[in-house]
Design a protein around this motif. Structure first.
Motif, PDB file in Angstrom:
ATOM      1  N   ARG A   1      -9.341 -16.355  -5.787  1.00 51.46           N
ATOM      2  CA  ARG A   1      -8.826 -17.462  -6.663  1.00 51.46           C
ATOM      3  C   ARG A   1      -7.575 -16.734  -7.416  1.00 51.46           C
ATOM      4  O   ARG A   1      -7.043 -17.433  -8.275  1.00 51.46           O
ATOM      5  CB  ARG A   1      -9.538 -18.131  -7.639  1.00 51.46           C
ATOM      6  CG  ARG A   1     -10.180 -16.828  -8.600  1.00 51.46           C
ATOM      7  CD  ARG A   1     -11.368 -17.203  -9.676  1.00 51.46           C
ATOM      8  NE  ARG A   1     -10.808 -18.309 -10.498  1.00 51.46           N
ATOM      9  CZ  ARG A   1     -10.438 -17.805 -11.845  1.00 51.46           C
ATOM     10  NH1 ARG A   1     -10.355 -16.670 -12.101  1.00 51.46           N
ATOM     11  NH2 ARG A   1      -9.918 -18.761 -12.612  1.00 51.46           N
TER      12      ARG A   1
ATOM     13  N   HIS B   1      -9.849 -26.433 -15.471  1.00 55.73           N
ATOM     14  CA  HIS B   1      -9.387 -25.726 -14.277  1.00 55.73           C
ATOM     15  C   HIS B   1      -9.871 -24.338 -14.020  1.00 55.73           C
ATOM     16  O   HIS B   1     -10.516 -24.128 -12.853  1.00 55.73           O
ATOM     17  CB  HIS B   1      -7.749 -25.517 -14.399  1.00 55.73           C
ATOM     18  CG  HIS B   1      -7.295 -24.689 -13.083  1.00 55.73           C
ATOM     19  ND1 HIS B   1      -6.992 -23.398 -12.815  1.00 55.73           N
ATOM     20  CD2 HIS B   1      -6.556 -25.295 -11.799  1.00 55.73           C
ATOM     21  CE1 HIS B   1      -6.494 -23.098 -11.832  1.00 55.73           C
ATOM     22  NE2 HIS B   1      -6.399 -24.302 -11.134  1.00 55.73           N
TER      23      HIS B   1
ATOM     24  N   THR C   1     -12.448 -23.335 -10.596  1.00 50.26           N
ATOM     25  CA  THR C   1     -11.812 -22.234  -9.768  1.00 50.26           C
ATOM     26  C   THR C   1     -12.844 -21.103  -9.551  1.00 50.26           C
ATOM     27  O   THR C   1     -12.934 -20.509  -8.484  1.00 50.26           O
ATOM     28  CB  THR C   1     -10.443 -22.008  -9.905  1.00 50.26           C
ATOM     29  OG1 THR C   1     -10.398 -21.589 -11.478  1.00 50.26           O
ATOM     30  CG2 THR C   1      -9.663 -23.197  -9.823  1.00 50.26           C
TER      31      THR C   1
ATOM     32  N   ALA D   1      -6.332 -26.815  -6.514  1.00 54.51           N
ATOM     33  CA  ALA D   1      -7.769 -26.824  -6.671  1.00 54.51           C
ATOM     34  C   ALA D   1      -8.323 -27.455  -5.864  1.00 54.51           C
ATOM     35  O   ALA D   1      -9.525 -27.064  -5.602  1.00 54.51           O
ATOM     36  CB  ALA D   1      -7.991 -26.746  -8.231  1.00 54.51           C
TER      37      ALA D   1
END
Length: 407
Positions: A193, A182, A186, A164
């Motif tokens: 993604r 996370h 993202t 990431a």
């Protein structure tokens, strides 16, 4: 996306609750500060008791120590930034700082999942193979398993962080969350993604499901052994042995499974509700776990009352301190849930007037339904007569079901 539209972000802004009015920032920060203090005091008390009391230096408590350390690390990583956001209206965090916090958030959560698996292993051997417990579950064995838990979580989380970090981030730098994770980061990437999200999903499922499957197997085996026990005292001893571990495990896994299940099935909530649910399953267990250790674990309760008895303030209570402490905890638990319920009733209307309808409904349902749900469980766990009657009824039903095919 054209290269000219991609900008290099140097920092992010953590929004927190999007629907929370600015007038209530001070109240939220004060609540978070109290929660943080409870976590530090509760876990610090247990760590101090463990260091002072030799009777607690056993394999089971070595496992709990790892859990307590993880709770403190997670809370120290996340709550101060939440307090800063609402107390000083400063939600900014550097690009590197975001990924450092994200690493520790997911890392400590992964270690907790593996430690709960070790705890289930300890209870499995204690109940299903008690004669070999001292041989199998030694200090060295638990130490090695805990080291493996801390090391095994490293590659699982580094995969997410390393993949990431170099992504191109553009447009907005606003994070709709109370801490760094996370999924939130993202979503801001200027690229597809899906490949990165799939790797993160596989890593998360490994960390969550592998310990959970083993935990379900362990406690399923314990229940199977319990059905063969012919005495009430055996049932009571098994329930007393495993009840605190079951509560801790349920507080960790059930809300997370619900969150993942809701996302998988497309069950959508507003941002305020999602953040509220995440905060509940992230911060409530670290605050409650130390009280579970002290109330449900006989040796910890005995050590705590012994050290309390040494203070000048309560010397006159010393002869009956243990009984008094037990009676107080039995009465305090249902009272505390009822008190919190009435406190929420007094403040929820004014506090949520500026929030959206969803968050008002979820808060109202929480303070209305949580105490009636928890109080019977507290009565069964803490009241000896109710616990013995319940076990006797369960035994009669299970034995009648086992004898039915033989008739």
């Amino acid at each position: 996306m054209p290269e000219g539209n991609i900008t290099t972000l140097k920092n992010f802004t953590i929004v927190g609750f999007p629907g929370l009015h600015h007038n209530y920032y001070g109240l939220v920060s004060a609540v978070m500060f109290i929660v943080y203090m409870c976590i530090l005091v509760g876990n610090g008390t247990f760590l101090t008791l463990f260091a002072w009391e030799k009777s607690l230096q056993k394999p089971m408590y070595y496992i709990i120590i790892n859990l307590s350390v993880c709770d403190v690390l997670f809370s120290t990583t996340t709550i101060p930034k939440i307090i800063t956001k609402y107390w000083f209206n400063d939600g900014s965090i550097s690009f590197l700082g975001y990924f450092i916090q994200m690493h520790f958030v997911h890392y400590t959560g992964s270690v907790i999942a593996f430690v709960l698996g070790i705890m289930a292993f300890d209870r499995y051997i204690a109940v299903c193979n008690p004669l070999r417990y001292a041989i199998i579950v030694k200090d060295s064995t638990v130490f090695i398993l805990c080291i493996i838990a801390w090391l095994l979580a490293v590659p699982c989380i580094l995969v997410m962080v390393i993949r990431a970090y170099p992504l191109p981030y553009c447009s907005t730098n606003t994070i709709i969350h109370c801490y760094c994770d996370h999924v939130s980061i993202t979503r801001l990437a200027c690229t597809d993604r899906t490949p990165y999200g799939l790797a993160a999903l596989i890593s998360s499922m490994f960390v969550l499901l592998v310990p959970l499957v083993f935990i379900l197997f362990s406690y399923g085996s314990i229940v199977k052994v319990d059905l063969r026990i012919s005495t009430n005292q055996g049932w009571i001893k098994t329930l007393s042995t495993c009840s605190s571990q079951l509560i801790i495990t349920a507080l960790f896994f059930l809300p997370r499974c619900f969150n993942y299940f809701a996302s998988f099935t497309g069950l959508m909530f507003s941002s305020d509700i999602q953040i509220l649910v995440i905060l509940l399953y992230s911060l409530v267990p670290p605050m409650i776990n130390p009280f579970i250790y002290c109330i449900r674990t006989k040796e910890v309760k005995k050590a705590l009352t012994k050290h309390l008895a040494r203070t000048m303030l309560i010397q006159f209570l010393k002869p009956n301190l243990h009984d008094s402490f037990q009676n107080i905890t039995q009465q305090l638990e249902p009272f505390s849930s009822s008190f919190i319920s009435h406190l929420c009733t007094a403040y929820v209307t004014d506090l949520t007037v500026q929030m959206n309808v969803d968050i008002r409904i979820i808060v109202s349902m929480w303070y209305s339904l949580f105490p009636p749900l928890v109080n019977p469980i507290i009565f069964c766990f803490q009241t000896k007569q109710i616990r013995e009657s319940l076990i006797m009824k369960i035994r009669k039903i299970s034995l009648s079901q086992l004898k039915a095919p033989l008739r």
